[in-house]
Design a protein around this motif. Structure first.
Motif, PDB file in Angstrom:
ATOM      1  N   GLU A   1     -35.532 -28.282  32.281  1.00  0.00           N
ATOM      2  CA  GLU A   1     -35.090 -28.566  33.647  1.00  0.00           C
ATOM      3  C   GLU A   1     -35.256 -30.053  33.960  1.00  0.00           C
ATOM      4  O   GLU A   1     -36.111 -30.729  33.371  1.00  0.00           O
ATOM      5  CB  GLU A   1     -35.931 -27.753  34.656  1.00  0.00           C
ATOM      6  N   THR A   2     -34.478 -30.528  34.910  1.00  0.00           N
ATOM      7  CA  THR A   2     -34.640 -31.918  35.342  1.00  0.00           C
ATOM      8  C   THR A   2     -35.535 -32.014  36.570  1.00  0.00           C
ATOM      9  O   THR A   2     -36.017 -33.093  36.914  1.00  0.00           O
ATOM     10  CB  THR A   2     -33.270 -32.552  35.658  1.00  0.00           C
ATOM     11  N   GLU A   3     -35.725 -30.874  37.291  1.00  0.00           N
ATOM     12  CA  GLU A   3     -36.582 -30.891  38.505  1.00  0.00           C
ATOM     13  C   GLU A   3     -37.070 -29.470  38.790  1.00  0.00           C
ATOM     14  O   GLU A   3     -36.582 -28.516  38.193  1.00  0.00           O
ATOM     15  CB  GLU A   3     -35.793 -31.428  39.707  1.00  0.00           C
TER      16      GLU A   3
ATOM     17  N   GLN B   1     -38.050 -23.086  38.936  1.00  0.00           N
ATOM     18  CA  GLN B   1     -36.906 -22.698  38.090  1.00  0.00           C
ATOM     19  C   GLN B   1     -37.352 -21.732  36.994  1.00  0.00           C
ATOM     20  O   GLN B   1     -36.673 -20.747  36.701  1.00  0.00           O
ATOM     21  CB  GLN B   1     -36.294 -23.948  37.433  1.00  0.00           C
ATOM     22  N   ALA B   2     -38.503 -22.028  36.381  1.00  0.00           N
ATOM     23  CA  ALA B   2     -39.000 -21.185  35.281  1.00  0.00           C
ATOM     24  C   ALA B   2     -39.341 -19.789  35.818  1.00  0.00           C
ATOM     25  O   ALA B   2     -39.014 -18.773  35.193  1.00  0.00           O
ATOM     26  CB  ALA B   2     -40.213 -21.835  34.638  1.00  0.00           C
ATOM     27  N   ARG B   3     -39.973 -19.741  36.997  1.00  0.00           N
ATOM     28  CA  ARG B   3     -40.333 -18.445  37.604  1.00  0.00           C
ATOM     29  C   ARG B   3     -39.087 -17.601  37.873  1.00  0.00           C
ATOM     30  O   ARG B   3     -39.048 -16.413  37.594  1.00  0.00           O
ATOM     31  CB  ARG B   3     -41.054 -18.700  38.932  1.00  0.00           C
TER      32      ARG B   3
ATOM     33  N   ALA C   1     -41.322 -23.706  29.487  1.00  0.00           N
ATOM     34  CA  ALA C   1     -40.476 -24.623  30.253  1.00  0.00           C
ATOM     35  C   ALA C   1     -40.877 -26.064  29.980  1.00  0.00           C
ATOM     36  O   ALA C   1     -42.064 -26.368  29.846  1.00  0.00           O
ATOM     37  CB  ALA C   1     -40.626 -24.320  31.745  1.00  0.00           C
ATOM     38  N   ASN C   2     -39.891 -26.933  29.887  1.00  0.00           N
ATOM     39  CA  ASN C   2     -40.211 -28.358  29.791  1.00  0.00           C
ATOM     40  C   ASN C   2     -39.237 -29.165  30.631  1.00  0.00           C
ATOM     41  O   ASN C   2     -38.109 -28.740  30.899  1.00  0.00           O
ATOM     42  CB  ASN C   2     -40.214 -28.845  28.338  1.00  0.00           C
ATOM     43  N   LEU C   3     -39.730 -30.329  31.073  1.00  0.00           N
ATOM     44  CA  LEU C   3     -38.873 -31.246  31.814  1.00  0.00           C
ATOM     45  C   LEU C   3     -38.053 -32.043  30.818  1.00  0.00           C
ATOM     46  O   LEU C   3     -38.579 -32.468  29.778  1.00  0.00           O
ATOM     47  CB  LEU C   3     -39.726 -32.208  32.635  1.00  0.00           C
ATOM     48  N   VAL C   4     -36.772 -32.225  31.095  1.00  0.00           N
ATOM     49  CA  VAL C   4     -35.974 -33.086  30.214  1.00  0.00           C
ATOM     50  C   VAL C   4     -36.056 -34.523  30.721  1.00  0.00           C
ATOM     51  O   VAL C   4     -36.343 -34.758  31.889  1.00  0.00           O
ATOM     52  CB  VAL C   4     -34.496 -32.642  30.102  1.00  0.00           C
TER      53      VAL C   4
END
Ligand code: C5P
Length: 412
Positions: free
Chosen positions: A342-344, A349-351, A364-367
């Motif tokens: 995700e970007t934010e 978002q992951a939930r 989940a990881n931030l891009v």
């Protein structure tokens, strides 16, 4: 060949013994040693007399082997009077790579006429054998019988590959790829806590063609999925991979279905899913695919000169969501793991995806942050499970992320 998917840094303090026998492939055992040291494995080495015609003890010492023995008696035995017994007492696995026809024959018969064969006879732990020899010697009935005897006795056979030999012959007899030998050694050192489980991993990008020679895709290397597949296999699972186009080479123990498009990936994954205990979707599936142009023959390349104004508009339609589809078909006894970049709003978002896609765990990881995401050997992730557990991990090699993901199954 890239070895990042094999670079598991969790074997500190574990010891294996490496036997090297007299084959032109003996130089490859130096690379095996180097890769084992990369995974922090402590390695002792015994070189047979004929191995020393091809490689020297000092090369093994320089790459960190300790001890290195070259003979049963005299200076080559070092100071240890029981050098023939020490691998059996201290090492957790004995790997002989390359193993000549002569060494296989000695092991099959229980001969103990030099240091390595004596050490092997006194070794009761896992024995791994990677033969290398001329194809005629490998095909000889005596070698076949010796090989079968050793396999029947429980040795892990890392059979030779097909290829051109140093002598000019072509056939089966080349030492197996060093990466495959390494994977088997790490497997011998791993816990078997996933034994009896069947794992499915989707990985890599998909490619969505828009004419005969062009496609839409992304730069996923498939590394995260490969690390999960390797870790599960090392820990005893039956592992099936559905892979988009990647450069990753898997050891023969992992079953790989190669696909190109998202729809092919869905078909392959759906076919395997009913017979899967643990599913893990890491593939960077293209969410959209180009619709063929009106009256376009998909077997033809679109030419600039055929276009009215030189421009070309592609229409994209949505591809199926493989993870969501597997989630909809999930039984109570199955576990499904997803990934998201995700970007934010990473956590929310992951939930959302955890619940919408009916997952048991999401990673989940931030891009766009260093040390994370596509085409990078490390990842910085937050992990959420269906019980509400949330863990934030520091930047870790993807191999270590994979190892910890399988550890989390304890909580599910
Ligand atoms: O919804 P999003 O694309 O962020 O979800 C990412 C997760 O869904 C990953 O686990 C990915 O492998 C999976 N996915 C999929 N099929 C798609 C899109 C994503 O399996 N078409």
């Amino acid at each position: 060949m890239s070895t990042e998917h094999l670079n598991f840094p969790c074997f500190l303090g574990r010891r294996v013994h490496l036997g090297v026998t007299g084959s032109i492939a003996a130089y490859k055992s130096l690379e095996l040693l180097r890769l084992l040291r990369h995974s922090q494995v402590t390695v002792g080495v015994t070189l047979t007399e004929s191995a020393q015609r091809f490689v020297g003890a000092d090369s093994f010492r320089a790459l960190g082997a300790d001890p290195v023995h070259t003979a049963m008696f005299g200076p080559g035995a070092g100071a240890d009077p029981f050098v023939h017994l020490t691998p059996g007492q201290k090492a957790e696995a004995l790997v002989i790579a390359p193993a000549t026809a002569n060494t296989l024959a000695k092991l099959a018969q229980g001969l103990a006429d030099d240091l390595l064969s004596t050490q092997a006879l006194a070794f009761s732990g896992p024995l791994l054998l990677a033969p290398a020899m001329n194809p005629a010697m490998w095909a000889a009935p005596a070698t076949r019988a010796n090989w079968q005897t050793l396999l029947d006795r429980g040795a892990v056979g890392i059979g030779p590959a097909l290829g051109d030999m140093a002598c000019g012959d072509t056939g089966e007899g080349k030492l197996a790829p060093v990466e495959h030998i390494l994977a088997q050694v790490l497997r011998a050192l791993s816990p078997r806590d996933l034994a009896g489980r069947t794992v499915l991993v989707t990985l890599g990008p998909t490619r969505e063609p828009w004419d005969a020679v062009r496609h839409l895709s992304n730069s996923s290397s498939g590394l995260m999925g490969a690390c999960l597949a390797l870790a599960a296999w090392m820990r005893g699972a039956r592992v099936r991979v559905v892979a988009g186009p990647t450069a990753i080479d898997f050891p023969p123990g992992i079953e790989v279905t190669q696909v190109t498009t998202a729809r092919q990936m869905l078909d392959a994954a759906q076919q395997l899913w009913p017979d899967t205990d643990l599913g893990c979707c890491t593939a960077a599936v293209c969410d959209f695919r180009p619709l063929p142009q009106d009256s376009q023959d998909p077997e033809r390349k679109i030419k600039k000169r055929d276009l009215a104004r030189g421009d070309l508009a592609l229409r994209l339609v949505q591809n199926p969501d493989i993870l969501r589809t597997l989630g909809e078909q999930k039984r109570k006894d199955q576990i499904l793991i997803g990934f998201c970049a995700e970007t934010e709003d990473l956590l929310s978002q992951a939930r959302l995806k955890l619940s919408e896609k009916n997952l048991d765990l999401i990673v989940a990881n931030l891009v766009g942050v260093p040390g994370s995401g596509f085409d990078c050997p490390t990842n910085t992730v937050t992990v959420l499970d269906r019980t509400g557990r949330v863990e934030q991990w520091p930047e870790l090699p993807k191999t270590e992320v994979a190892w910890r993901v399988w550890d989390l199954l304890r909580h599910l």
